[in-house]
Design a protein around this motif. Structure first.
Motif, PDB file in Angstrom:
ATOM      1  N   GLU A  88       3.441  -4.858  16.699  1.00 31.11           N
ATOM      2  CA  GLU A  88       2.544  -3.738  17.344  1.00 31.11           C
ATOM      3  C   GLU A  88       1.862  -2.867  16.253  1.00 31.11           C
ATOM      4  N   ASN A  89       0.672  -2.715  17.022  1.00 34.02           N
ATOM      5  CA  ASN A  89      -0.247  -1.881  16.132  1.00 34.02           C
ATOM      6  C   ASN A  89       0.368  -0.278  16.364  1.00 34.02           C
ATOM      7  N   PRO A  90       0.761   0.453  15.331  1.00 37.86           N
ATOM      8  CA  PRO A  90       1.101   1.688  15.396  1.00 37.86           C
ATOM      9  C   PRO A  90      -0.242   2.854  15.746  1.00 37.86           C
ATOM     10  N   SER A  91      -1.165   2.368  15.644  1.00 43.12           N
ATOM     11  CA  SER A  91      -2.519   3.135  16.026  1.00 43.12           C
ATOM     12  C   SER A  91      -3.424   2.613  16.873  1.00 43.12           C
ATOM     13  N   SER A  92      -4.320   3.372  17.221  1.00 42.09           N
ATOM     14  CA  SER A  92      -5.446   2.555  18.249  1.00 42.09           C
ATOM     15  C   SER A  92      -6.452   2.066  17.462  1.00 42.09           C
ATOM     16  N   LEU A  93      -6.377   1.773  16.018  1.00 39.28           N
ATOM     17  CA  LEU A  93      -7.670   1.551  15.259  1.00 39.28           C
ATOM     18  C   LEU A  93      -7.258   0.019  14.659  1.00 39.28           C
ATOM     19  N   TYR A  94      -8.713  -0.588  14.558  1.00 36.75           N
ATOM     20  CA  TYR A  94      -8.525  -2.041  14.394  1.00 36.75           C
ATOM     21  C   TYR A  94      -9.774  -2.432  13.454  1.00 36.75           C
ATOM     22  N   GLU A  95      -9.411  -3.548  12.619  1.00 37.92           N
ATOM     23  CA  GLU A  95     -10.830  -3.732  11.487  1.00 37.92           C
ATOM     24  C   GLU A  95     -11.180  -5.346  11.891  1.00 37.92           C
ATOM     25  N   LEU A  96     -12.344  -5.489  11.823  1.00 39.61           N
ATOM     26  CA  LEU A  96     -12.792  -6.972  12.290  1.00 39.61           C
ATOM     27  C   LEU A  96     -12.462  -7.997  11.166  1.00 39.61           C
ATOM     28  N   VAL A  97     -11.862  -9.043  11.401  1.00 40.61           N
ATOM     29  CA  VAL A  97     -11.456  -9.646  10.222  1.00 40.61           C
ATOM     30  C   VAL A  97     -12.063 -11.349  10.476  1.00 40.61           C
ATOM     31  N   SER A  98     -12.318 -11.971  11.701  1.00 41.46           N
ATOM     32  CA  SER A  98     -12.968 -12.976  12.106  1.00 41.46           C
ATOM     33  C   SER A  98     -13.805 -13.163  13.267  1.00 41.46           C
ATOM     34  N   VAL A  99     -14.891 -13.995  13.329  1.00 44.57           N
ATOM     35  CA  VAL A  99     -15.794 -14.246  14.335  1.00 44.57           C
ATOM     36  C   VAL A  99     -16.094 -15.774  14.536  1.00 44.57           C
ATOM     37  N   VAL A 100     -16.064 -15.828  15.582  1.00 45.86           N
ATOM     38  CA  VAL A 100     -16.620 -17.441  16.017  1.00 45.86           C
ATOM     39  C   VAL A 100     -17.701 -17.356  16.770  1.00 45.86           C
ATOM     40  N   THR A 101     -18.879 -17.910  16.418  1.00 43.10           N
ATOM     41  CA  THR A 101     -20.401 -17.785  16.778  1.00 43.10           C
ATOM     42  C   THR A 101     -20.646 -19.085  17.493  1.00 43.10           C
ATOM     43  N   HIS A 102     -21.453 -19.180  18.337  1.00 40.30           N
ATOM     44  CA  HIS A 102     -22.253 -20.179  19.114  1.00 40.30           C
ATOM     45  C   HIS A 102     -23.822 -20.198  19.069  1.00 40.30           C
ATOM     46  N   GLN A 103     -24.418 -21.104  18.604  1.00 41.45           N
ATOM     47  CA  GLN A 103     -25.694 -21.311  18.861  1.00 41.45           C
ATOM     48  C   GLN A 103     -26.222 -22.331  19.831  1.00 41.45           C
ATOM     49  N   GLY A 104     -27.326 -21.778  20.398  1.00 40.70           N
ATOM     50  CA  GLY A 104     -27.819 -22.689  21.557  1.00 40.70           C
ATOM     51  C   GLY A 104     -27.635 -21.709  22.979  1.00 40.70           C
ATOM     52  N   SER A 105     -28.115 -22.584  24.109  1.00 38.02           N
ATOM     53  CA  SER A 105     -28.112 -21.980  25.319  1.00 38.02           C
ATOM     54  C   SER A 105     -27.180 -22.392  26.274  1.00 38.02           C
ATOM     55  N   SER A 106     -26.552 -23.628  26.007  1.00 40.46           N
ATOM     56  CA  SER A 106     -25.592 -24.194  26.725  1.00 40.46           C
ATOM     57  C   SER A 106     -24.311 -24.385  26.173  1.00 40.46           C
ATOM     58  N   ALA A 107     -23.097 -24.299  27.238  1.00 41.28           N
ATOM     59  CA  ALA A 107     -21.643 -24.534  26.578  1.00 41.28           C
ATOM     60  C   ALA A 107     -21.509 -25.859  26.248  1.00 41.28           C
ATOM     61  N   ASP A 108     -22.351 -26.994  26.892  1.00 41.30           N
ATOM     62  CA  ASP A 108     -22.168 -28.273  26.656  1.00 41.30           C
ATOM     63  C   ASP A 108     -22.952 -28.812  25.409  1.00 41.30           C
ATOM     64  N   SER A 109     -23.470 -27.896  24.511  1.00 40.17           N
ATOM     65  CA  SER A 109     -24.225 -28.388  23.523  1.00 40.17           C
ATOM     66  C   SER A 109     -24.285 -27.111  22.606  1.00 40.17           C
ATOM     67  N   GLY A 110     -25.395 -27.053  21.454  1.00 38.44           N
ATOM     68  CA  GLY A 110     -25.182 -26.126  20.541  1.00 38.44           C
ATOM     69  C   GLY A 110     -24.206 -26.158  19.500  1.00 38.44           C
ATOM     70  N   HIS A 111     -23.901 -25.392  18.885  1.00 37.05           N
ATOM     71  CA  HIS A 111     -22.952 -25.479  17.534  1.00 37.05           C
ATOM     72  C   HIS A 111     -22.168 -24.120  17.396  1.00 37.05           C
ATOM     73  N   TYR A 112     -21.119 -24.367  17.043  1.00 42.58           N
ATOM     74  CA  TYR A 112     -20.173 -23.163  16.500  1.00 42.58           C
ATOM     75  C   TYR A 112     -19.996 -23.191  15.029  1.00 42.58           C
ATOM     76  N   GLN A 113     -19.742 -21.822  14.590  1.00 41.09           N
ATOM     77  CA  GLN A 113     -19.538 -21.725  13.035  1.00 41.09           C
ATOM     78  C   GLN A 113     -18.434 -20.621  13.293  1.00 41.09           C
ATOM     79  N   ALA A 114     -18.050 -20.350  12.175  1.00 44.09           N
ATOM     80  CA  ALA A 114     -16.787 -19.168  11.954  1.00 44.09           C
ATOM     81  C   ALA A 114     -17.186 -18.410  10.777  1.00 44.09           C
TER      82      ALA A 114
END
Length: 507
Positions: A429-455
């Motif tokens: 459990e998180n003892p506070s209400s505070l978080y830090e960002l550690v990872s992001v998954v991104t998507h390029q393009g305009s459709s879920a059926d195409s494009g490109h993911y990066q981390a």
């Protein structure tokens, strides 16, 4: 003690020996022949034909959809039962097909250099220990990016290292993470991919041309996490968000109905008014719907409100950018820009019963963070002065790394002072209400059926928080914090789809 006769002993051992013999027979060594080259390969006859094709792909670079494998009994298909082809130990298997072109820059090893030939800045940068990239096996960037995020969660790796792994997906994930820990170059996650496609048909879909379709990274991430939580139930506490709910009829004076529920993620639905992540999260805690009201004898409007009662160590946030368009019968993407912070405070989402205690710890963490930042600035000044006096760049780099490790450990001890005396990190459990960002998954393009993911994954060894690893399948590079700020969307370029936050101050 009662003695066991030979006959009774054999009756006990025979089924065990038969099972062992069967398992042994299902693993055979064959020889793959292609374009005049020979490759030894161990085949598991319990696996489908797709697994064999992926193994051959790793040897010959011929994609599975281009392979033609003819055996006694017919041609090997993706769903073929390999045990039906009468394969024998040492048999030669001919494979026809054209290998795909290799991008020689992906996994090209740099030419060797000597210390005397490297200038000071280049030598210092060379001390970065680059993590492993994952090869794209044909529209598998959704898998690769999700795996890079999951690899950074130490509790998952600890469970995989310490427990039995009888399930195929769990075992293949363990093997893959072992290779990533060893920093192998250009890893092909073949076995994991083949098993995923066998057990979860949605990842085995093909387009009209017969190629594997692009899939949703969030669906893959959630599916993998579900598999792990079934195997290691105690892991759930590190990801589980709990809520108190209030369901109130807007057309009567009936008392609201109080309930409780939980989830492994927070969804951020995007509307025309959503500009910031916090806005989307708060709006999602309240919804209006219609359902039957017994006292009125008809459908009535209800308002459902939620408050968070428990925050986990790891908070997964999903930007719900994809939606179904009836006119095109495809998933389209919401391109709206939604900004997200590096440091996220969820005090506004908390139920009043836990808000005060969480805020108290948060405020203490803020004070310690300020002290740590001041100390960090002093260290940076000292490092700049000392570097001028250093005779050897190697000595400087090693000393610098030791100082950073010592500083990081000290800061961790400082943060612990803010936690309650009865805080148990094993509860997840998180003892506070505070978080830090550690990872992001991104998507390029305009459709879920195409494009490109990066981390994009925060470099855990950089206590300044300025350096992030960018994983573009097998290509791995370092980007600055300013690049992460540009992942908020607003077009067809990289748009954040999955955010992984970690409880601030925890290791």
């Amino acid at each position: 003690m009662q003695r066991c006769s030979k006959g009774a002993l054999m009756r006990f051992l025979l089924p065990v020996l038969q099972l062992y013999a069967l398992e042994t027979l299902l693993m055979i060594q064959v020889t793959i022949k292609n374009a005049g080259k020979v490759y030894p390969l161990e085949i598991d006859l319990k696996e489908p034909g797709l697994t064999l094709k992926l193994q051959i792909y790793s040897l010959t670079n011929i994609p599975p959809d281009r392979q033609k494998i003819l055996l006694k009994g017919g041609q090997v298909k993706d769903d073929s039962d390999l045990s039906k082809f009468s394969l024998k130990e040492g048999q030669s298997v001919m494979v026809l097909g054209t290998p795909e072109k290799i991008n020689v820059t992906d996994n090209k090893m740099p030419a060797p250099k000597f210390i005397e030939d490297i200038d000071e800045d280049e030598h210092f940068i060379g001390y970065h220990n680059e993590p492993s990239g994952l090869v794209n096996l044909g529209n598998t960037c959704y898998l690769n990016s999700s795996l890079q995020v999951m690899f950074e969660i130490k509790e998952i790796k600890e469970r995989l290292d310490s427990e039995t792994r009888s399930e195929p997906i769990v075992n293949h994930l363990y093997q893959l993470f072992q290779r990533m820990t060893s920093k192998e170059v250009g890893i092909r996650p073949l076995n994991l991919l083949a098993t995923l496609r066998t057990q979860f048909p949605q990842f085995n879909e093909r387009n009209d041309q017969g190629f594997f379709k692009q899939q949703d990274a969030e669906e893959l991430y959630s599916q993998l996490l579900s598999v792990l939580l079934r195997k290691y139930p105690d892991l759930a506490s590190f990801f589980r968000v709990e809520f108190k709910t209030s369901t109130r009829c807007l057309e009567t004076n009936e008392s609201p109905v109080i309930g409780y529920e939980d989830s492994l993620k927070l969804n951020c639905h995007i509307s025309i008014n959503t500009n910031f992540l916090k806005d989307g999260l708060i709006n999602n805690l309240k919804e209006t719907l219609e359902k039957n009201n017994q006292s009125l004898g008809r459908d009535a409007k209800y308002e459902i409100s939620k408050w968070v009662t428990r925050l986990p160590k790891y908070l997964t946030i999903h930007f719900v950018r994809f939606f179904w368009r009836r006119d095109t019968s495809k998933k389209s993407k919401i391109l709206r820009k939604v900004q997200f912070p590096f440091q996220l405070d969820l005090a506004d989402l908390l139920d009043e019963e836990v808000r005060e205690s969480k805020i108290k710890v948060r405020d203490e963490l803020y004070k310690i963070e300020k002290e740590n930042e001041d100390e960090g600035r002093e260290l940076k000044k000292a490092r700049l002065n000392n570097r001028i006096a250093e005779v050897s760049t190697r000595d400087y780099a090693e000393k610098n790394q030791q100082e950073l490790y010592a500083m990081n450990e000290k800061w961790t001890r400082n943060f612990k002072k803010a936690f309650p005396d009865d805080y148990d990190p094993l509860r997840g459990e998180n003892p506070s209400s505070l978080y830090e960002l550690v990872s992001v998954v991104t998507h390029q393009g305009s459709s879920a059926d195409s494009g490109h993911y990066q981390a994009f994954v925060k470099n855990s060894e950089d206590i300044t928080g300025e350096q992030w690893w960018k994983f573009n399948d097998s290509e791995v590079s370092i980007v600055g914090k300013d690049k992460i700020e540009q992942l908020s969307g607003g077009g067809e370029s990289d748009s954040a789809m999955i955010l992984l936050y970690k409880a601030f101050g925890l290791q």
